[in-house]
Write a protein that holds these residues in place. Structure first.
Motif, PDB file in Angstrom:
ATOM      1  N   SER A 123      -3.920   6.671  -6.501  1.00  0.00           N
ATOM      2  CA  SER A 123      -2.927   7.786  -5.906  1.00  0.00           C
ATOM      3  C   SER A 123      -1.815   7.517  -5.928  1.00  0.00           C
ATOM      4  O   SER A 123      -1.164   6.506  -6.179  1.00  0.00           O
ATOM      5  N   LEU A 155      -1.526   4.723 -13.570  1.00  0.00           N
ATOM      6  CA  LEU A 155      -2.246   6.064 -14.093  1.00  0.00           C
ATOM      7  C   LEU A 155      -1.748   7.373 -13.170  1.00  0.00           C
ATOM      8  O   LEU A 155      -1.675   8.459 -13.700  1.00  0.00           O
ATOM      9  N   SER A 156      -1.327   6.998 -11.755  1.00  0.00           N
ATOM     10  CA  SER A 156      -0.940   8.306 -11.052  1.00  0.00           C
ATOM     11  C   SER A 156       0.532   8.336 -11.448  1.00  0.00           C
ATOM     12  O   SER A 156       1.463   8.042 -10.413  1.00  0.00           O
ATOM     13  N   GLY A 208      -3.025   8.616 -21.009  1.00  0.00           N
ATOM     14  CA  GLY A 208      -3.996   9.372 -20.151  1.00  0.00           C
ATOM     15  C   GLY A 208      -4.815  10.555 -20.749  1.00  0.00           C
ATOM     16  O   GLY A 208      -5.046  10.323 -21.805  1.00  0.00           O
ATOM     17  N   ALA A 209      -4.773  11.865 -20.339  1.00  0.00           N
ATOM     18  CA  ALA A 209      -5.706  12.820 -20.822  1.00  0.00           C
ATOM     19  C   ALA A 209      -5.096  13.633 -21.863  1.00  0.00           C
ATOM     20  O   ALA A 209      -5.726  14.681 -22.327  1.00  0.00           O
ATOM     21  N   ASN A 237      -0.737  14.706 -13.830  1.00  0.00           N
ATOM     22  CA  ASN A 237      -0.064  13.555 -14.051  1.00  0.00           C
ATOM     23  C   ASN A 237       0.495  13.624 -15.298  1.00  0.00           C
ATOM     24  O   ASN A 237       1.503  12.680 -15.618  1.00  0.00           O
ATOM     25  N   ASN A 267     -17.045  10.118 -12.986  1.00  0.00           N
ATOM     26  CA  ASN A 267     -15.839  10.748 -11.959  1.00  0.00           C
ATOM     27  C   ASN A 267     -15.767  12.098 -12.458  1.00  0.00           C
ATOM     28  O   ASN A 267     -14.608  12.189 -13.460  1.00  0.00           O
ATOM     29  N   LYS A 271     -13.909  14.466 -11.733  1.00  0.00           N
ATOM     30  CA  LYS A 271     -12.655  14.939 -11.347  1.00  0.00           C
ATOM     31  C   LYS A 271     -11.683  14.623 -12.505  1.00  0.00           C
ATOM     32  O   LYS A 271     -10.553  15.183 -12.485  1.00  0.00           O
ATOM     33  N   THR A 272     -12.122  13.695 -13.239  1.00  0.00           N
ATOM     34  CA  THR A 272     -11.038  13.039 -14.203  1.00  0.00           C
ATOM     35  C   THR A 272     -11.582  13.007 -15.743  1.00  0.00           C
ATOM     36  O   THR A 272     -12.743  12.676 -15.783  1.00  0.00           O
TER      37      THR A 272
HETATM   38  N1  NDP Z   1      -2.438   9.631 -16.094  1.00  0.00           N
HETATM   39  C1  NDP Z   1      -3.392  10.417 -16.203  1.00  0.00           C
HETATM   40  O1  NDP Z   1      -3.567  11.297 -17.316  1.00  0.00           O
HETATM   41  C2  NDP Z   1      -4.456  10.833 -15.114  1.00  0.00           C
HETATM   42  C3  NDP Z   1      -4.196  10.346 -13.940  1.00  0.00           C
HETATM   43  N2  NDP Z   1      -5.088  10.394 -13.049  1.00  0.00           N
HETATM   44  C4  NDP Z   1      -4.667   9.985 -11.641  1.00  0.00           C
HETATM   45  O2  NDP Z   1      -5.389   8.853 -11.758  1.00  0.00           O
HETATM   46  C5  NDP Z   1      -5.655   8.318 -10.169  1.00  0.00           C
HETATM   47  C6  NDP Z   1      -6.926   7.801 -10.142  1.00  0.00           C
HETATM   48  O3  NDP Z   1      -7.851   9.105 -10.522  1.00  0.00           O
HETATM   49  P1  NDP Z   1      -9.462   9.361 -10.125  1.00  0.00           P
HETATM   50  O4  NDP Z   1     -10.264   8.040 -10.328  1.00  0.00           O
HETATM   51  O5  NDP Z   1      -9.750  10.536 -10.593  1.00  0.00           O
HETATM   52  O6  NDP Z   1      -8.953   9.602  -8.562  1.00  0.00           O
HETATM   53  P2  NDP Z   1     -10.296   9.406  -7.376  1.00  0.00           P
HETATM   54  O7  NDP Z   1      -9.527  10.329  -6.294  1.00  0.00           O
HETATM   55  O8  NDP Z   1     -11.566   9.793  -7.808  1.00  0.00           O
HETATM   56  O9  NDP Z   1     -10.401   8.059  -6.880  1.00  0.00           O
HETATM   57  C7  NDP Z   1      -9.254   7.431  -6.547  1.00  0.00           C
HETATM   58  C8  NDP Z   1      -9.813   6.069  -5.647  1.00  0.00           C
HETATM   59  O10 NDP Z   1      -8.531   5.206  -5.206  1.00  0.00           O
HETATM   60  C9  NDP Z   1      -8.559   5.012  -3.974  1.00  0.00           C
HETATM   61  N3  NDP Z   1      -7.337   5.033  -3.422  1.00  0.00           N
HETATM   62  C10 NDP Z   1      -6.368   5.794  -3.250  1.00  0.00           C
HETATM   63  N4  NDP Z   1      -5.409   5.531  -2.443  1.00  0.00           N
HETATM   64  C11 NDP Z   1      -5.460   4.298  -2.408  1.00  0.00           C
HETATM   65  C12 NDP Z   1      -4.592   3.160  -1.775  1.00  0.00           C
HETATM   66  N5  NDP Z   1      -3.395   3.744  -0.998  1.00  0.00           N
HETATM   67  N6  NDP Z   1      -5.049   2.300  -1.565  1.00  0.00           N
HETATM   68  C13 NDP Z   1      -6.188   1.811  -1.765  1.00  0.00           C
HETATM   69  N7  NDP Z   1      -7.188   2.643  -2.582  1.00  0.00           N
HETATM   70  C14 NDP Z   1      -6.634   3.972  -2.886  1.00  0.00           C
HETATM   71  C15 NDP Z   1      -9.667   6.053  -3.245  1.00  0.00           C
HETATM   72  O11 NDP Z   1     -10.300   5.733  -2.215  1.00  0.00           O
HETATM   73  P3  NDP Z   1     -10.520   6.918  -1.112  1.00  0.00           P
HETATM   74  O12 NDP Z   1     -11.402   7.672  -1.545  1.00  0.00           O
HETATM   75  O13 NDP Z   1     -11.068   5.954   0.015  1.00  0.00           O
HETATM   76  O14 NDP Z   1      -9.101   7.455  -0.733  1.00  0.00           O
HETATM   77  C16 NDP Z   1     -10.497   6.298  -4.477  1.00  0.00           C
HETATM   78  O15 NDP Z   1     -11.632   5.400  -4.365  1.00  0.00           O
HETATM   79  C17 NDP Z   1      -5.268   9.699  -9.396  1.00  0.00           C
HETATM   80  O16 NDP Z   1      -4.075   9.599  -9.080  1.00  0.00           O
HETATM   81  C18 NDP Z   1      -5.143  10.727 -10.646  1.00  0.00           C
HETATM   82  O17 NDP Z   1      -4.479  11.818 -10.229  1.00  0.00           O
HETATM   83  C19 NDP Z   1      -6.139  11.128 -13.210  1.00  0.00           C
HETATM   84  C20 NDP Z   1      -6.441  11.703 -14.579  1.00  0.00           C
HETATM   85  C21 NDP Z   1      -5.653  11.699 -15.619  1.00  0.00           C
END
Ligand code: NDP
Ligand code: OAA
Length: 217
Positions: A18, A39-40, A69-70, A138, A191, A193-194
């Motif tokens: 995140s 990635l975020s 990324g995507a 992102n 997943n 969502k991604t």
């Molecule tokens: N660059 C790109 O093209 C793309 C980037 N992304 C980004 O990549 C990231 C991951 O995507 P995705 O797997 O789909 O996300 P999800 O929300 O499905 O999973 C994220 C995971 O990270 C955990 N998490 C979030 N914040 C923290 C923290 N501060 N410390 C520890 N664990 C944390 C969450 O735990 P919990 O559920 O317990 O909060 C969850 O298990 C996202 O930020 C997304 O926006 C996604 C797609 C494309």
């Protein structure tokens, strides 16, 4: 094991959590001498954070990696930015369910489940797009970093109930000429969502880091 201990025993940290995780973990990891893949990428729209991270990376001689990324076309954008670029636009189309929970959708009371046809939800600079849709565009941040920055990169976010894929289109114009790319992404098997391609781009970046041979910009 705590994060603080973990980063002392690794060479590379892959952030895939995140924007908050970027703020919390990446500075510590860089200070501990780790290279970091992010990635975020939307977190980097915050200019202060961006300059802090780039500064710490430089001071500690660490690398920051931003996978494509995507989207497709970051290679061309990298090449194009060796000369002048006049415009970069991203159009992102997602099924309404993929945009649920976005701050912009909540703040504007948009009833995504009621949409019957494709609807433009947002049009504006990448700097605003990544705050409005932090988990959805992102890619806009990655494009901004590679090209002409967060203020000049234009983004359109469209919800389309007829879609089952995430579609990203990029158009770039500059001294090199013009290119357009379009990708129709299937969701990740584990997943929904991604986009799967985003995960694959992280795998590919890891391979590139480890390989003596580098192909593409
Ligand atoms: N660059 C790109 O093209 C793309 C980037 N992304 C980004 O990549 C990231 C991951 O995507 P995705 O797997 O789909 O996300 P999800 O929300 O499905 O999973 C994220 C995971 O990270 C955990 N998490 C979030 N914040 C923290 C923290 N501060 N410390 C520890 N664990 C944390 C969450 O735990 P919990 O559920 O317990 O909060 C969850 O298990 C996202 O930020 C997304 O926006 C996604 C797609 C494309
Ligand atoms: O997975 C995608 O299609 C893109 C995405 O969510 C992002 O860039 O944040």
């Amino acid at each position: 094991m705590k994060i603080e201990e973990l980063i002392r025993s690794v060479d590379l940290v892959v952030e895939s959590a995140s924007q908050n995780a970027v703020r919390f973990i990446v500075p510590q990891a860089l200070k501990a001498g780790c290279d970091v893949m992010i990635l975020s990428v939307g977190a980097l729209a915050d200019e202060e954070l961006r300059e802090t991270l780039f500064g710490i990376a430089k001071e500690n001689n660490c690398k920051l990696y931003f996978p494509s990324g995507a989207v497709v076309g970051i290679d061309g954008l990298n090449s194009a930015s060796a000369a002048g670029i006049s415009s970069v636009t991203l159009s992102t189309r997602k099924p309404p369910s993929g945009l649920m929970g976005a701050p912009y959708v909540e703040e504007h009371g948009i009833e995504l489940e009621k949409l019957e046809k494709e609807t433009v939800l947002f049009e504006g600079p990448a700097s605003e797009a990544v705050k409005a849709f932090p988990a959805n565009v992102n890619v806009a941040a990655t494009i901004s970093l590679a090209g002409i920055g967060f203020r000049r990169t234009r983004v359109k976010v469209i919800a389309d109930p007829s879609l089952s894929r995430n579609v990203h289109e990029i158009t770039v114009e500059g001294e090199f000429g013009k290119f357009s790319t379009r990708v129709e992404n299937l969701p990740s098997p584990e997943n929904p969502k991604t986009s799967y391609l985003a995960a694959l781009s992280a795998v590919s970046t890891l391979k590139k880091i480890l390989s003596p041979v580098q192909i593409g910009t």
